[in-house]
Design an enzyme around this catalytic site. Structure first.
Site, PDB file in Angstrom:
ATOM      1  N   SER A 142      -6.787  -4.617  -5.186  1.00 42.81           N
ATOM      2  CA  SER A 142      -5.408  -4.235  -5.504  1.00 42.81           C
ATOM      3  C   SER A 142      -5.104  -4.638  -6.941  1.00 42.81           C
ATOM      4  CB  SER A 142      -4.447  -4.973  -4.565  1.00 42.81           C
ATOM      5  OG  SER A 142      -3.117  -4.910  -5.046  1.00 42.81           O
ATOM      6  N   TYR A 155      -1.294 -12.923  -0.711  1.00 45.09           N
ATOM      7  CA  TYR A 155      -1.987 -11.617  -0.653  1.00 45.09           C
ATOM      8  C   TYR A 155      -2.913 -11.471  -1.864  1.00 45.09           C
ATOM      9  CZ  TYR A 155      -2.517  -6.499  -0.947  1.00 45.09           C
ATOM     10  OH  TYR A 155      -3.025  -5.225  -1.051  1.00 45.09           O
TER      11      TYR A 155
END
Ligand code: NAD
Length: 254
Positions: A142, A155
């Site tokens: 990501s 995350y």
């Protein structure tokens, strides 16, 4: 001739979003796709969609955070086809929370689903790839791995771990002709994002807020990530390994 003619691929998180788009594209490009997902109904729907279009796939309901189930999915795939050419480690869950409010169980669940699964699937696939003298692994990371936004620290730690694993594995297995790369999507329109917008008290304002954060003034589509994963998995990327590629409409360049 298609890009992945007769290749055997495992795609995790194949029932939805980026994983589903990747699985459909892989099948369209001639691959036999092992669809891995925890969600049975949606996994079967992806399988049916591929088969209706004339593609080849099989579904393995698997929780990627469970080591025994991961080993069994890999062994099942090898037993069926005698090879595993491509692994796409895509399954993942999100979390947007301040670190001190995250329980140890939540940390563990997130890390086991997003990061340990990459270790486990790679661990069990790599010996087969080494025997074959080639392989391609694509990990879905990501942009948060490189430019973390507020409330994304936990995350982001899973995605930073994926980037580090990607580079390390690429170096260690380059001599075995196993290429390992990562893709770093920016904001992508998946079911979750559509739902968040629909359920927001002011959907139009949230949509506009998301769009103004993107240089291209729009979020991406899962298919636009799938195309990069396809390229990296194919022989077109034969000299590309150890790279973490953005597919973010310019988000990280800001
Ligand atoms: P999604 O929720 O649409 O798809 C994720 C899939 O993974 C689902 O089908 C889900 O059932 C499956 N899954 C979740 N936990 C699992 C488990 N324990 N075992 C097996 N399957 C499991 O999400 P997506 O947006 O397509 O996400 C795919 C990947 O892309 C994730 O790793 C995510 O972190 C990453 N990503 C997404 C975006 C985005 O904006 N959508 C941005 C950057 C990175």
């Amino acid at each position: 001739m298609t890009l992945l003619d007769q290749r055997v691929a495992i795609v995790t998180g194949a029932a939805s979003g980026i994983g589903k788009a990747t699985s459909l594209l892989f099948a369209e490009q001639g691959a036999i796709v092992g669809l891995v997902d925890i969600h049975e109904t949606k996994g079967q729907q992806t399988l049916e969609q591929i088969q209706k279009a004339g593609g080849r796939a099989f579904f393995m309901q698997t929780d990627v955070s469970n080591p025994d189930l991961v080993r069994s999915a890999v062994e099942q795939t090898y037993a069926k086809y005698g090879r595993i050419d491509i692994l796409v480690n895509n399954a993942g869950i999100g979390m947007q929370k301040l670190l001190h409010t995250v329980s140890e169980e939540e940390w563990e669940r997130l890390h086991h689903t997003n990061l340990r699964s990459v270790f486990l699937f790679s661990k069990y696939c790599i010996p087969y790839m080494m025997d074959a003298g080639k392989g391609a692994i694509v990990n879905v990371s990501s942009v948060q791995a490189e430019a973390t936004q507020k409330h994304f620290s936990v995350y982001a730690s899973t995605k930073g771990g994926i980037n580090a694993l990607t580079r390390g594995m690429a170096i260690d297995y380059a001599r075995n002709n196993i290429r390992v790369n990562a893709v770093m999507p920016g904001c992508i329109y998946t079911d979750d994002l559509h739902r968040s917008i629909e359920n927001h008290e002011n959907p139009e304002a949230l949509k506009q807020f998301i769009e103004t954060m993107q240089p291209m003034y729009r979020a991406g589509q899962p298919e636009e990530v799938a195309q990069l994963i396809l390229f990296l998995s194919s022989d077109m990327a034969s000299f590309i390994t150890g790279s973490c590629h953005t597919v973010d409409g310019g988000y990280l360049a800001q």
